[in-house]
Scaffold this motif. Structure first.
Motif, PDB file in Angstrom:
ATOM      1  N   ILE A   1     -12.023 -13.516 -26.860  1.00  0.00           N
ATOM      2  CA  ILE A   1     -13.397 -13.315 -25.967  1.00  0.00           C
ATOM      3  C   ILE A   1     -12.993 -12.659 -24.766  1.00  0.00           C
ATOM      4  O   ILE A   1     -12.229 -13.118 -23.946  1.00  0.00           O
ATOM      5  N   LEU A   2     -13.320 -11.554 -24.400  1.00  0.00           N
ATOM      6  CA  LEU A   2     -13.262 -10.707 -23.278  1.00  0.00           C
ATOM      7  C   LEU A   2     -14.532 -10.882 -22.289  1.00  0.00           C
ATOM      8  O   LEU A   2     -15.542 -10.560 -22.686  1.00  0.00           O
ATOM      9  N   LEU A   3     -14.302 -11.012 -21.258  1.00  0.00           N
ATOM     10  CA  LEU A   3     -15.484 -11.357 -20.206  1.00  0.00           C
ATOM     11  C   LEU A   3     -15.240  -9.988 -19.137  1.00  0.00           C
ATOM     12  O   LEU A   3     -14.341  -9.664 -18.768  1.00  0.00           O
ATOM     13  N   ALA A   4     -16.752  -9.622 -19.182  1.00  0.00           N
ATOM     14  CA  ALA A   4     -16.967  -8.505 -18.086  1.00  0.00           C
ATOM     15  C   ALA A   4     -16.097  -7.054 -18.423  1.00  0.00           C
ATOM     16  O   ALA A   4     -15.776  -6.555 -17.479  1.00  0.00           O
ATOM     17  N   GLU A   5     -15.770  -7.118 -19.714  1.00  0.00           N
ATOM     18  CA  GLU A   5     -14.831  -5.504 -20.144  1.00  0.00           C
ATOM     19  C   GLU A   5     -13.770  -5.700 -19.069  1.00  0.00           C
ATOM     20  O   GLU A   5     -13.123  -4.394 -18.755  1.00  0.00           O
ATOM     21  N   GLY A   6     -12.943  -6.781 -18.481  1.00  0.00           N
ATOM     22  CA  GLY A   6     -12.004  -6.745 -17.710  1.00  0.00           C
ATOM     23  C   GLY A   6     -12.289  -6.586 -16.293  1.00  0.00           C
ATOM     24  O   GLY A   6     -11.216  -6.464 -15.363  1.00  0.00           O
ATOM     25  N   ARG A   7     -13.440  -6.426 -15.950  1.00  0.00           N
ATOM     26  CA  ARG A   7     -13.648  -6.329 -14.315  1.00  0.00           C
ATOM     27  C   ARG A   7     -13.805  -7.677 -13.944  1.00  0.00           C
ATOM     28  O   ARG A   7     -13.609  -8.582 -14.551  1.00  0.00           O
ATOM     29  N   LEU A   8     -14.334  -7.694 -12.557  1.00  0.00           N
ATOM     30  CA  LEU A   8     -14.313  -9.024 -11.861  1.00  0.00           C
ATOM     31  C   LEU A   8     -15.298  -9.988 -12.288  1.00  0.00           C
ATOM     32  O   LEU A   8     -16.366  -9.728 -12.568  1.00  0.00           O
ATOM     33  N   VAL A   9     -14.609 -10.882 -12.942  1.00  0.00           N
ATOM     34  CA  VAL A   9     -15.580 -11.923 -13.661  1.00  0.00           C
ATOM     35  C   VAL A   9     -16.597 -12.850 -12.917  1.00  0.00           C
ATOM     36  O   VAL A   9     -17.551 -13.064 -13.295  1.00  0.00           O
ATOM     37  N   ASN A  10     -16.075 -13.189 -11.715  1.00  0.00           N
ATOM     38  CA  ASN A  10     -16.961 -14.052 -10.877  1.00  0.00           C
ATOM     39  C   ASN A  10     -18.023 -13.201 -10.378  1.00  0.00           C
ATOM     40  O   ASN A  10     -19.350 -13.711 -10.489  1.00  0.00           O
ATOM     41  N   LEU A  11     -17.942 -11.782 -10.154  1.00  0.00           N
ATOM     42  CA  LEU A  11     -19.024 -11.276  -9.345  1.00  0.00           C
ATOM     43  C   LEU A  11     -19.879 -10.567 -10.754  1.00  0.00           C
ATOM     44  O   LEU A  11     -21.001 -10.254 -10.427  1.00  0.00           O
ATOM     45  N   SER A  12     -19.402 -10.397 -11.772  1.00  0.00           N
ATOM     46  CA  SER A  12     -20.008  -9.556 -12.847  1.00  0.00           C
ATOM     47  C   SER A  12     -20.814 -11.126 -13.681  1.00  0.00           C
ATOM     48  O   SER A  12     -21.880 -10.541 -14.198  1.00  0.00           O
ATOM     49  N   CYS A  13     -20.074 -12.070 -13.832  1.00  0.00           N
ATOM     50  CA  CYS A  13     -20.822 -13.091 -14.590  1.00  0.00           C
ATOM     51  C   CYS A  13     -21.315 -14.416 -13.730  1.00  0.00           C
ATOM     52  O   CYS A  13     -21.854 -15.372 -14.450  1.00  0.00           O
ATOM     53  N   SER A  14     -21.206 -14.385 -12.629  1.00  0.00           N
ATOM     54  CA  SER A  14     -21.833 -15.653 -11.830  1.00  0.00           C
ATOM     55  C   SER A  14     -22.102 -15.219 -10.219  1.00  0.00           C
ATOM     56  O   SER A  14     -22.467 -14.302 -10.276  1.00  0.00           O
ATOM     57  N   SER A  15     -21.932 -15.960  -9.628  1.00  0.00           N
ATOM     58  CA  SER A  15     -22.182 -15.932  -8.369  1.00  0.00           C
ATOM     59  C   SER A  15     -21.064 -16.403  -7.355  1.00  0.00           C
ATOM     60  O   SER A  15     -20.161 -17.145  -7.777  1.00  0.00           O
ATOM     61  N   VAL A  16     -21.129 -16.075  -6.091  1.00  0.00           N
ATOM     62  CA  VAL A  16     -20.078 -16.602  -5.119  1.00  0.00           C
ATOM     63  C   VAL A  16     -20.824 -17.250  -3.870  1.00  0.00           C
ATOM     64  O   VAL A  16     -21.979 -16.964  -3.496  1.00  0.00           O
ATOM     65  N   PRO A  17     -20.242 -18.077  -3.256  1.00  0.00           N
ATOM     66  CA  PRO A  17     -20.835 -19.075  -2.306  1.00  0.00           C
ATOM     67  C   PRO A  17     -21.111 -18.181  -0.953  1.00  0.00           C
ATOM     68  O   PRO A  17     -20.251 -17.519  -0.457  1.00  0.00           O
ATOM     69  N   SER A  18     -22.517 -18.204  -0.688  1.00  0.00           N
ATOM     70  CA  SER A  18     -22.930 -17.298   0.473  1.00  0.00           C
ATOM     71  C   SER A  18     -21.965 -17.516   1.784  1.00  0.00           C
ATOM     72  O   SER A  18     -22.061 -16.649   2.372  1.00  0.00           O
ATOM     73  N   PHE A  19     -21.863 -18.859   2.046  1.00  0.00           N
ATOM     74  CA  PHE A  19     -20.972 -19.175   3.134  1.00  0.00           C
ATOM     75  C   PHE A  19     -19.879 -18.567   3.291  1.00  0.00           C
ATOM     76  O   PHE A  19     -19.499 -17.887   4.344  1.00  0.00           O
ATOM     77  N   VAL A  20     -19.066 -18.419   2.353  1.00  0.00           N
ATOM     78  CA  VAL A  20     -17.784 -17.838   2.287  1.00  0.00           C
ATOM     79  C   VAL A  20     -17.920 -16.308   2.710  1.00  0.00           C
ATOM     80  O   VAL A  20     -17.239 -15.608   3.348  1.00  0.00           O
ATOM     81  N   VAL A  21     -19.001 -15.637   1.756  1.00  0.00           N
ATOM     82  CA  VAL A  21     -19.232 -14.514   1.883  1.00  0.00           C
ATOM     83  C   VAL A  21     -19.627 -14.020   3.317  1.00  0.00           C
ATOM     84  O   VAL A  21     -19.505 -12.928   3.790  1.00  0.00           O
TER      85      VAL A  21
END
Length: 534
Positions: free
Chosen positions: A439-459
């Motif tokens: 099972i390959l996710l996001a064709e090898g690209r950044l999985v967290n930004l391609s397939c989910s979200s990141v916490p706004s506070f840290v950003v």
């Protein structure tokens, strides 16, 4: 809260020595109790069925009405639009569409400008969790805008959090043109909201490689607009300007880079004498390294894997390639949910840290046959090659958390003997002739930004770091920064942290004059030397 109330009620009932049963209940036999309970359940079931049927009919009616009418800018919270346009399949390339915003501008290219209102709501939610950027806006109101006259090309992930940064930079006096640094991470409705607000945005989820470079070129090559600053994530905008527009690049006052890959490219340019402008490396600033790379990845990796594969982590064997700040966050998150985590490393110091943290340090070849999940966190190339994937067991999940999309040798999987099967958005089965599949996710690209979200506070922490770096380079007197790569001054790192402490109602202790003299420090900082490792 509900569980506490129930526990309190149970405790209260258990302490009640004399429970008075109603007269009607006292005279009932056991059989009467059973019959009444059955009748009650039956009535409840019939009522529930009726309610569910009514709700389904209403939902069906709503769907029909939403399909029959187009969205016309409604701000009603009960709008018929319930999904993300980022997930919609649209055969028409945005470059072939004729779109205008409400002001008549066509200087943008997004998936669907009509989804701008939904993107605006996303941005408003992100603003609530980004106190640092909002504080910069507020402080700029009483002073001269620090980026007045700055013309910034941005090439980053385009998310709700990035939108808050973009609008903050404009609030600080800059004009901007923006493209995406990743073909899968753009939130289409957010890009639409920015385009509707008049910002030249060229990005949509699912770009081709040609679209990707075209979008960056549209930001650089604009009539009547010449960039003098660059905000890059991965070095792609820098690379394109150097290659296609060297004269324009030489006129840039400074560039800011936030990724491992981009910073590596900058140091290579500097070493080769090809870097002709000052550059700020914010990736290695303390606030970026510790908070974005460690704390953000610790949360977003779990979100990405759950959304794409529904995996349960307990007992799974996971191989994390790389134990830098990203790898540390990933490994600790998976260990916390019961996974058996192993680490690969080239650096003996990081390997020793992993060992002291309780992880086995191995070579990939030693464990590749048995692992259930493999996650790359190195920023290197071909960390996982075809030989590794040939030996994986069926069902193994392979994904990347490092910036570079070269960590997994995906091109080696595009051969006639292997079959690709799309499972869902950003999830592919790669099937071997014997029936084995990974099972390959996001064709090898950044999985967290391609397939989910990141916490706004840290950003927010990272985004403030980027904004301050742009302000510093843009306003620096001639000669302060030469044609080289610099780290963010320690004082600015501390200022970034200070802007975010108010969220936690944190109160800093102040040094006395005697203590400050003893330590040889200013009472207002910086409090650590540049060589200090947090």
């Amino acid at each position: 809260m509900l569980s506490k109330k129930l526990l309190a009620k149970t405790a209260s009932d258990s302490n009640n020595d004399h429970f008075e049963m109603p007269e009607k209940m006292r005279n009932l036999t056991e059989e009467d109790f059973i019959n009444k309970a059955r009748a009650g359940r039956k009535r409840h079931s019939v009522q529930l069925d009726k309610r569910i049927t009514q709700q389904l009919l209403e939902a069906k009616s709503d769907r029909r009405s939403s399909n029959a009418s187009s969205y016309a800018g409604s701000t009603d919270s009960l709008s018929s639009y319930t999904g993300s346009s980022s997930d919609e399949e649209d055969e028409i390339n945005p470059r072939e569409k004729q779109q205008k915003n409400s002001k008549g501008s066509t200087d943008f290219c997004v998936k669907n400008i009509d989804h701008a209102a939904f993107g605006r709501r996303e941005i408003e939610i992100a603003e609530q969790e980004m106190p640092g950027l909002m504080a910069l806006r507020k402080r700029a109101e009483s002073d001269k805008p620090p980026l007045q006259g700055a013309k910034i090309i941005g090439c980053t992930h385009i998310t709700a959090q990035t939108a808050v940064l973009i609008e903050t930079l404009v609030h600080l006096g800059a004009s901007v043109r923006w493209a995406a640094c990743n073909i899968y991470s753009t939130q289409n409705e957010v890009a639409a909201a920015l385009a509707e607000s008049g910002y030249p945005i060229f990005a949509w989820k699912g770009e081709t490689e040609e679209d990707f470079w075209w979008s960056i070129d549209k930001c650089v090559n604009a009539d009547g607009w010449q960039p003098n600053m660059i905000l890059d994530d991965g070095g792609d905008a820098t690379h394109l300007m150097l290659k296609r527009y060297p004269a324009l690049f030489n006129m840039v006052k400074g560039l800011v880079e936030e990724s491992v890959t981009g910073v590596h490219r900058l140091y290579q340019l500097s070493k080769g004498g090809k870097l002709t402008v000052p550059a700020m490396n914010v990736n290695d600033s303390v606030t970026k390294t510790k908070f974005d790379n460690l704390y953000s990845c610790r949360e977003s990796i779990l979100d990405a894997l759950k959304r794409t594969t529904d995996i349960m982590f307990g007992g799974k064997q996971v191989l994390v390639c790389g134990y830098g700040e990203v790898g540390k966050g990933v490994a600790s998150a998976l260990k916390g949910l019961g996974a058996i985590v192993m680490v690969t490393e080239i650096d003996p110091i990081c390997a020793l840290q992993a060992s002291m943290d309780g992880f086995r340090v191995v070579r990939a070849d030693e464990v590749i046959k048995n692992i259930d999940v493999l996650i790359t966190c190195t920023g290197n190339k071909n960390v996982v090659n075809r030989g590794h994937m040939d030996r994986m067991k069926t069902g193994c999940i392979v994904c990347n958390m490092g910036h570079s999309n070269t960590e997994i040798d995906v091109n080696s999987l595009r051969t006639p003997d292997l079959t690709w099967e799309k499972v869902r958005s950003q999830v592919d089965h790669v099937i071997w002739p014997d029936g084995k599949r990974i099972i390959l996710l996001a064709e090898g690209r950044l999985v967290n930004l391609s397939c989910s979200s990141v916490p706004s506070f840290v950003v927010s922490i990272t985004a403030v770091t980027q904004a301050l770096a742009l302000i510093e380079l843009y306003n620096a007197p001639a000669g302060r920064y030469k044609q080289d790569v610099y780290l963010l001054p320690k004082k600015m790192d501390e200022y970034v942290a200070l802007l975010h402490l108010t969220t936690f109602d944190a109160h800093l202790t102040e040094l006395t004059d005697e203590q400050a003299k003893y330590l040889g420090l200013s009472k207002t900082g910086p409090f650590k030397p540049n060589y200090y490792r947090y």
